[in-house]
Design an enzyme around this catalytic site. Sequence first.
Site, short mmCIF file in Angstrom:
data_model
loop_
_atom_site.label_atom_id
_atom_site.label_comp_id
_atom_site.label_asym_id
_atom_site.label_seq_id
_atom_site.Cartn_x
_atom_site.Cartn_y
_atom_site.Cartn_z
N GLU A 403 4.19 7.41 -7.02
CA GLU A 403 4.73 6.07 -7.12
C GLU A 403 4.62 5.62 -8.57
OE1 GLU A 403 1.89 4.33 -4.31
OE2 GLU A 403 1.34 2.92 -5.88
N HIS A 488 -6.74 6.15 0.00
CA HIS A 488 -6.13 6.58 1.27
C HIS A 488 -7.04 7.50 2.06
CE1 HIS A 488 -1.92 6.10 -0.86
NE2 HIS A 488 -2.54 4.94 -0.66
N ASN A 526 2.27 7.19 1.29
CA ASN A 526 1.26 6.17 1.57
C ASN A 526 1.09 6.05 3.08
OD1 ASN A 526 3.20 5.68 -0.66
ND2 ASN A 526 1.56 4.37 -1.36
P1 FAE Z 1 -8.65 -0.37 7.64
O1 FAE Z 1 -7.39 -1.07 7.31
O2 FAE Z 1 -9.50 0.13 6.54
O3 FAE Z 1 -9.49 -1.37 8.57
C1 FAE Z 1 -10.79 -1.09 8.99
C2 FAE Z 1 -11.55 -2.39 9.15
O4 FAE Z 1 -12.78 -2.14 9.84
C3 FAE Z 1 -11.94 -3.04 7.83
O5 FAE Z 1 -11.52 -4.39 7.83
C4 FAE Z 1 -13.46 -2.91 7.79
O6 FAE Z 1 -14.09 -3.98 7.11
C5 FAE Z 1 -13.81 -2.90 9.25
N1 FAE Z 1 -15.07 -2.22 9.57
C6 FAE Z 1 -15.52 -1.04 9.11
N2 FAE Z 1 -16.71 -0.71 9.66
C7 FAE Z 1 -17.00 -1.72 10.55
C8 FAE Z 1 -18.09 -1.96 11.44
N3 FAE Z 1 -19.09 -1.09 11.56
N4 FAE Z 1 -18.07 -3.09 12.16
C9 FAE Z 1 -17.06 -3.98 12.04
N5 FAE Z 1 -16.01 -3.80 11.21
C10 FAE Z 1 -15.98 -2.67 10.48
O7 FAE Z 1 -8.38 0.87 8.59
N6 FAE Z 1 -1.57 2.32 2.09
C11 FAE Z 1 -0.22 2.30 2.14
O8 FAE Z 1 0.38 2.79 3.09
N7 FAE Z 1 0.49 1.69 1.14
C12 FAE Z 1 -0.10 1.13 0.04
O9 FAE Z 1 0.58 0.57 -0.84
C13 FAE Z 1 -1.53 1.19 -0.04
N8 FAE Z 1 -2.17 0.70 -1.12
C14 FAE Z 1 -3.55 0.66 -1.11
C15 FAE Z 1 -4.22 0.05 -2.17
C16 FAE Z 1 -5.60 -0.10 -2.12
C17 FAE Z 1 -6.31 -0.74 -3.27
C18 FAE Z 1 -6.33 0.36 -0.99
C19 FAE Z 1 -7.82 0.19 -0.90
C20 FAE Z 1 -5.66 0.98 0.04
C21 FAE Z 1 -4.28 1.15 0.00
N9 FAE Z 1 -3.60 1.74 1.05
C22 FAE Z 1 -2.23 1.76 1.05
C23 FAE Z 1 -4.31 2.36 2.18
C24 FAE Z 1 -4.27 1.52 3.45
O10 FAE Z 1 -4.65 0.18 3.16
C25 FAE Z 1 -5.20 2.16 4.48
O11 FAE Z 1 -4.71 3.47 4.75
C26 FAE Z 1 -5.25 1.38 5.77
O12 FAE Z 1 -5.73 0.07 5.55
C27 FAE Z 1 -6.14 2.07 6.80
O13 FAE Z 1 -5.97 1.43 8.04
P2 FAE Z 1 -7.05 1.56 9.18
O14 FAE Z 1 -6.57 0.81 10.36
O15 FAE Z 1 -7.41 2.99 9.36
#
Ligand code: FAE
Length: 547
Positions: A403, A488, A526
């Site tokens: 990207e 990721h 992504n």
């Molecule tokens: P996630 O969204 O990480 O949610 C998990 C949640 O569980 C979080 O809110 C945690 O705080 C919570 N949690 C964890 N442990 C516990 C616990 N023990 N008790 C209670 N709560 C808990 O998971 N992906 C894209 O496709 N496009 C992008 O442009 C992109 N840019 C990114 C930029 C950054 C800076 C970052 C950090 C990530 C980016 N990603 C992007 C990755 C994407 O946000 C990530 O793959 C998803 O958010 C993962 O989704 P999940 O549902 O697996």
Amino acid sequence: MNQNSLQSNDMRGVSRRRFIAGTGSVFGAVALTGPAAAIPAPAAVAAGPITPGAHVPALVIGTGYGGSVAALRLAQAGVDVHMIEMGMAWDTPGPDGRIFANTTSPDHRSYWLRTRTKQPLSNFLGFPIDREVPRYTGILDAEELGGITVYQGRGVGGGSLVNGGMAVTPRRENFGAVLPSVDADEMYGTYYPRANAGLGVATVDPAWFETAECYRYARVGRKHAQRSGFPFVFVPDVYDWAYMQQEAAGTVPRSALAGEILYGNNYGKKSLQKTYLARASATGKVHISALHKVTSVSPAAGGGYTVVIDQLDTGGGTTATKTVTADRVFFAAGSVGTSKLLVRLKATGALPRLDDEIGKGWGDNGNVMCGRANHMWDPTGSLQSSIPCAGIDNWAAGGAFAEVAPLPTGIETYASFYLSITRNPNRAQFSWNAASGRVELNWQTAWKQPSIDMARTIFDKINAKEGTIYRTDLFGTYKIWGDHLTYHPLGGAVLNRATDNYGRLHGHPGLYVIDGALIPGNTSVNPFVTITALAERNIEKIIATDL
Ligand code: FAE
């Protein structure tokens, strides 16, 4: 040309152009001054802390993509859901009138329980740019695991709070390698479209793109890609493109055009709070306990599961420990959160029948970053949208999709900056260290070398064609590659291995994984659209057959 000569050339180039300090990128710190107008709160999400002794039909751990899909669809099927989220609600403006801090000025809101920022792009002209911040339950976790820093969002909305919103469906020909046990026809016919609709995915208006000053950097990226013969593609996003056009016209407060992203967007981005979670809240059947962290799940005497939850204060301390029961528990704590929980619960005997595949198959989606120093006749613009909208697709030929990322410093840097997603084959494993009482990951920094090699298939060629060089001042001193991190994280409870083909955990009926932990380490693009689409697929099956 060897690496050393690249490095010294690059530093000469940087000095010659007299770049001034104070910089960053979409994934770093920026030096913009943004407006400080009052911010409307995002869509309200039903909240109410869970009470000790409560019994809930469905408990969802985490409020990211997988958790939000599960909550919405369960609620629509008539099931009461309680979501447990360790991060904050992010629905209340701070003293400056904003909910989220700007990337120019990280403060207590910016990092999860750190006293110093840990910016992905850590240096400029070789000098460190991290700074002290008060320790607080802030929005971005830079979690240091073995050999890699894993960036994750903390709060109601998970990664959607901090990410770039790039919403990419993998090319269908690559899908077999992404999720080999999943029917691609179903995914591309039903679940990817459902996920894209639910997330509000859209693409930049190509006509506006051609003239928008804030995408000059992307047009330069396109020119260089095309002159070297690489396919260049627009990348959809969940940012409200009409809002961004108004930002550019100066008729609304700026967010993407003020460099907001890594610590949250005050406007414009359709985070999960505004999409899936808003719809879930509207059912009246979904409640969220923010600043609550699940620490244990184990079979309950009378059926279902006992769930132990720590209530946190904003210093990260535990103010109460609550024990509740749930008929079903959905692990949606993200790849790292879910994997760490499950590995510990299996090793310590709380969930002894979990499969031996738990903790395995973890990958970094091949993330690696780099910058290029352009010639002075190729300015990339002093105003750059923090939302990337395009990329270079060399997956088929070289195993890399890059990207074109912004470097929104507020000054002209003549730099092009890229986040590459590569076909890195290395996979790590989480395991329980009984001595330290911690879950560890055995990733090694050297395992990024295949990613660097794949990214080079693009950028060595572009540099040769353009007569340009790599930047060496962004990730340390004389360091070309940002190879120490991932945004990721994927895997650790892989579909059809640690779970059945729909995320049901083996050995413990009523326990499910429904987040990025299911995906075996790489999505070729992504990942959040694939996480969302897979969650849509799995929850539909679970509701139809298990409830
Ligand atoms: P996630 O969204 O990480 O949610 C998990 C949640 O569980 C979080 O809110 C945690 O705080 C919570 N949690 C964890 N442990 C516990 C616990 N023990 N008790 C209670 N709560 C808990 O998971 N992906 C894209 O496709 N496009 C992008 O442009 C992109 N840019 C990114 C930029 C950054 C800076 C970052 C950090 C990530 C980016 N990603 C992007 C990755 C994407 O946000 C990530 O793959 C998803 O958010 C993962 O989704 P999940 O549902 O697996």
